[in-house]
Design a protein around this motif. Sequence first.
Motif, PDB file in Angstrom:
ATOM      1  N   GLY A 106       0.796  -1.221   0.000  1.00 46.51           N
ATOM      2  CA  GLY A 106       0.000   0.000   0.000  1.00 46.51           C
ATOM      3  C   GLY A 106       0.831   1.275   0.000  1.00 46.51           C
ATOM      4  O   GLY A 106       0.329   2.355   0.310  1.00 46.51           O
ATOM      5  N   SER A 107       2.087   1.167  -0.358  1.00 43.72           N
ATOM      6  CA  SER A 107       2.974   2.330  -0.364  1.00 43.72           C
ATOM      7  C   SER A 107       2.624   3.287  -1.504  1.00 43.72           C
ATOM      8  O   SER A 107       2.303   2.860  -2.610  1.00 43.72           O
ATOM      9  CB  SER A 107       4.426   1.866  -0.526  1.00 43.72           C
ATOM     10  OG  SER A 107       5.272   2.974  -0.714  1.00 43.72           O
ATOM     11  N   ASN A 108       2.676   4.582  -1.183  1.00 44.51           N
ATOM     12  CA  ASN A 108       2.430   5.582  -2.231  1.00 44.51           C
ATOM     13  C   ASN A 108       3.541   5.596  -3.277  1.00 44.51           C
ATOM     14  O   ASN A 108       3.335   6.048  -4.400  1.00 44.51           O
ATOM     15  CB  ASN A 108       2.285   6.973  -1.615  1.00 44.51           C
ATOM     16  CG  ASN A 108       0.972   7.122  -0.878  1.00 44.51           C
ATOM     17  OD1 ASN A 108      -0.012   6.469  -1.209  1.00 44.51           O
ATOM     18  ND2 ASN A 108       0.962   7.967   0.128  1.00 44.51           N
ATOM     19  N   ILE A 109       4.717   5.102  -2.923  1.00 53.44           N
ATOM     20  CA  ILE A 109       5.833   5.048  -3.877  1.00 53.44           C
ATOM     21  C   ILE A 109       5.500   4.115  -5.043  1.00 53.44           C
ATOM     22  O   ILE A 109       6.024   4.273  -6.134  1.00 53.44           O
ATOM     23  CB  ILE A 109       7.123   4.603  -3.157  1.00 53.44           C
ATOM     24  CG1 ILE A 109       7.510   5.642  -2.106  1.00 53.44           C
ATOM     25  CG2 ILE A 109       8.267   4.425  -4.137  1.00 53.44           C
ATOM     26  CD1 ILE A 109       8.671   5.221  -1.236  1.00 53.44           C
ATOM     27  N   ALA A 110       4.603   3.176  -4.804  1.00 55.78           N
ATOM     28  CA  ALA A 110       4.209   2.251  -5.870  1.00 55.78           C
ATOM     29  C   ALA A 110       3.600   2.995  -7.051  1.00 55.78           C
ATOM     30  O   ALA A 110       3.586   2.480  -8.168  1.00 55.78           O
ATOM     31  CB  ALA A 110       3.222   1.219  -5.339  1.00 55.78           C
ATOM     32  N   TRP A 111       3.103   4.192  -6.816  1.00 54.87           N
ATOM     33  CA  TRP A 111       2.501   4.973  -7.897  1.00 54.87           C
ATOM     34  C   TRP A 111       3.547   5.725  -8.720  1.00 54.87           C
ATOM     35  O   TRP A 111       3.224   6.338  -9.726  1.00 54.87           O
ATOM     36  CB  TRP A 111       1.473   5.956  -7.331  1.00 54.87           C
ATOM     37  CG  TRP A 111       0.265   5.246  -6.834  1.00 54.87           C
ATOM     38  CD1 TRP A 111      -0.027   4.926  -5.539  1.00 54.87           C
ATOM     39  CD2 TRP A 111      -0.792   4.723  -7.615  1.00 54.87           C
ATOM     40  NE1 TRP A 111      -1.210   4.239  -5.462  1.00 54.87           N
ATOM     41  CE2 TRP A 111      -1.707   4.096  -6.741  1.00 54.87           C
ATOM     42  CE3 TRP A 111      -1.071   4.704  -8.981  1.00 54.87           C
ATOM     43  CZ2 TRP A 111      -2.859   3.477  -7.175  1.00 54.87           C
ATOM     44  CZ3 TRP A 111      -2.225   4.090  -9.414  1.00 54.87           C
ATOM     45  CH2 TRP A 111      -3.100   3.486  -8.519  1.00 54.87           C
ATOM     46  N   GLY A 112       4.816   5.679  -8.313  1.00 52.81           N
ATOM     47  CA  GLY A 112       5.872   6.402  -9.027  1.00 52.81           C
ATOM     48  C   GLY A 112       6.029   5.938 -10.462  1.00 52.81           C
ATOM     49  O   GLY A 112       5.995   6.746 -11.396  1.00 52.81           O
ATOM     50  N   ALA A 113       6.223   4.642 -10.658  1.00 51.23           N
ATOM     51  CA  ALA A 113       6.411   4.113 -12.010  1.00 51.23           C
ATOM     52  C   ALA A 113       5.176   4.319 -12.887  1.00 51.23           C
ATOM     53  O   ALA A 113       5.301   4.767 -14.031  1.00 51.23           O
ATOM     54  CB  ALA A 113       6.798   2.638 -11.956  1.00 51.23           C
ATOM     55  N   PRO A 114       3.964   4.042 -12.381  1.00 48.13           N
ATOM     56  CA  PRO A 114       2.796   4.304 -13.219  1.00 48.13           C
ATOM     57  C   PRO A 114       2.639   5.794 -13.556  1.00 48.13           C
ATOM     58  O   PRO A 114       2.247   6.149 -14.673  1.00 48.13           O
ATOM     59  CB  PRO A 114       1.615   3.815 -12.376  1.00 48.13           C
ATOM     60  CG  PRO A 114       2.199   2.827 -11.430  1.00 48.13           C
ATOM     61  CD  PRO A 114       3.591   3.296 -11.170  1.00 48.13           C
ATOM     62  N   ALA A 115       2.946   6.676 -12.599  1.00 50.92           N
ATOM     63  CA  ALA A 115       2.807   8.116 -12.851  1.00 50.92           C
ATOM     64  C   ALA A 115       3.793   8.585 -13.914  1.00 50.92           C
ATOM     65  O   ALA A 115       3.424   9.312 -14.845  1.00 50.92           O
ATOM     66  CB  ALA A 115       3.012   8.902 -11.554  1.00 50.92           C
ATOM     67  N   VAL A 116       5.037   8.161 -13.796  1.00 52.03           N
ATOM     68  CA  VAL A 116       6.045   8.538 -14.794  1.00 52.03           C
ATOM     69  C   VAL A 116       5.655   7.970 -16.155  1.00 52.03           C
ATOM     70  O   VAL A 116       5.754   8.649 -17.187  1.00 52.03           O
ATOM     71  CB  VAL A 116       7.450   8.059 -14.371  1.00 52.03           C
ATOM     72  CG1 VAL A 116       8.453   8.208 -15.506  1.00 52.03           C
ATOM     73  CG2 VAL A 116       7.925   8.821 -13.146  1.00 52.03           C
ATOM     74  N   SER A 117       5.186   6.728 -16.156  1.00 49.50           N
ATOM     75  CA  SER A 117       4.762   6.103 -17.412  1.00 49.50           C
ATOM     76  C   SER A 117       3.623   6.888 -18.056  1.00 49.50           C
ATOM     77  O   SER A 117       3.623   7.125 -19.270  1.00 49.50           O
ATOM     78  CB  SER A 117       4.303   4.665 -17.162  1.00 49.50           C
ATOM     79  OG  SER A 117       5.354   3.898 -16.640  1.00 49.50           O
ATOM     80  N   LEU A 118       2.668   7.296 -17.250  1.00 54.74           N
ATOM     81  CA  LEU A 118       1.532   8.066 -17.766  1.00 54.74           C
ATOM     82  C   LEU A 118       1.989   9.405 -18.336  1.00 54.74           C
ATOM     83  O   LEU A 118       1.571   9.789 -19.431  1.00 54.74           O
ATOM     84  CB  LEU A 118       0.498   8.279 -16.650  1.00 54.74           C
ATOM     85  CG  LEU A 118      -0.784   8.998 -17.057  1.00 54.74           C
ATOM     86  CD1 LEU A 118      -1.555   8.160 -18.080  1.00 54.74           C
ATOM     87  CD2 LEU A 118      -1.641   9.269 -15.844  1.00 54.74           C
ATOM     88  N   VAL A 119       2.862  10.096 -17.620  1.00 53.23           N
ATOM     89  CA  VAL A 119       3.365  11.391 -18.105  1.00 53.23           C
ATOM     90  C   VAL A 119       4.096  11.216 -19.433  1.00 53.23           C
ATOM     91  O   VAL A 119       3.878  11.977 -20.389  1.00 53.23           O
ATOM     92  CB  VAL A 119       4.287  12.045 -17.045  1.00 53.23           C
ATOM     93  CG1 VAL A 119       5.043  13.236 -17.626  1.00 53.23           C
ATOM     94  CG2 VAL A 119       3.481  12.473 -15.833  1.00 53.23           C
ATOM     95  N   VAL A 120       4.951  10.198 -19.523  1.00 53.96           N
ATOM     96  CA  VAL A 120       5.709   9.968 -20.755  1.00 53.96           C
ATOM     97  C   VAL A 120       4.770   9.657 -21.911  1.00 53.96           C
ATOM     98  O   VAL A 120       4.893  10.230 -23.007  1.00 53.96           O
ATOM     99  CB  VAL A 120       6.747   8.832 -20.569  1.00 53.96           C
ATOM    100  CG1 VAL A 120       7.310   8.366 -21.906  1.00 53.96           C
ATOM    101  CG2 VAL A 120       7.860   9.283 -19.655  1.00 53.96           C
ATOM    102  N   LEU A 121       3.801   8.760 -21.698  1.00 51.75           N
ATOM    103  CA  LEU A 121       2.914   8.361 -22.790  1.00 51.75           C
ATOM    104  C   LEU A 121       1.970   9.488 -23.217  1.00 51.75           C
ATOM    105  O   LEU A 121       1.715   9.664 -24.406  1.00 51.75           O
ATOM    106  CB  LEU A 121       2.135   7.103 -22.410  1.00 51.75           C
ATOM    107  CG  LEU A 121       2.996   5.840 -22.270  1.00 51.75           C
ATOM    108  CD1 LEU A 121       2.152   4.665 -21.787  1.00 51.75           C
ATOM    109  CD2 LEU A 121       3.683   5.498 -23.576  1.00 51.75           C
TER     110      LEU A 121
END
Length: 178
Positions: A106-121
């Motif tokens: 449940g760590s908020n850091i888990a959203w780091g990779a999806p967030a970066v991926s979303l920004v890039v795409l």
Amino acid sequence: MLPLLPILLPLLGDAITSLFGGSDKPAGQVAATVANAAVSVASQVIGIPVTDEASARQAADALQADPEKLAAFRKAVGDQVLRALALDNDDRSNARSQTVELAKTGSNIAWGAPAVSLVVLVTFGVVLYRVLSAPAGQADPNASLMLGALTTMATAVVSYWVGSSAGSAAKDKLLRGR
């Protein structure tokens, strides 16, 4: 070391180059991996430090003159390249596993990779739209440059989430067999 690659690469035969047939790595990374392995191993097998073009030619001539040393050179380079591929494969696998573990806790850091991926795409999509919708001959050269860089980033994002290419999967199978 890359300038020495054309001298030593022909000695490797098809064994090494076939490993990278479907590689998802950029050509520069593949060349650097092979160059580092070839130069290091040539230095060890021949006993001559390979530091410049002249010493690379001397090493290549010495390897061609001795079939046993040439076989040892090919095997050692192949072993080093396979070790480098195994490390790269483990690194990629660990990154995915880390994201999964963070999500489980449940760590908020888990959203780091999806967030970066979303920004890039999303950025890739916007820039692609701008380049393709510009009137003929009036495309912004900066947008075209950004599109090239973003294409590489988008490819990395897809590779991270979707997984390995067919060539990379074949390398994985080869590495597991070692």
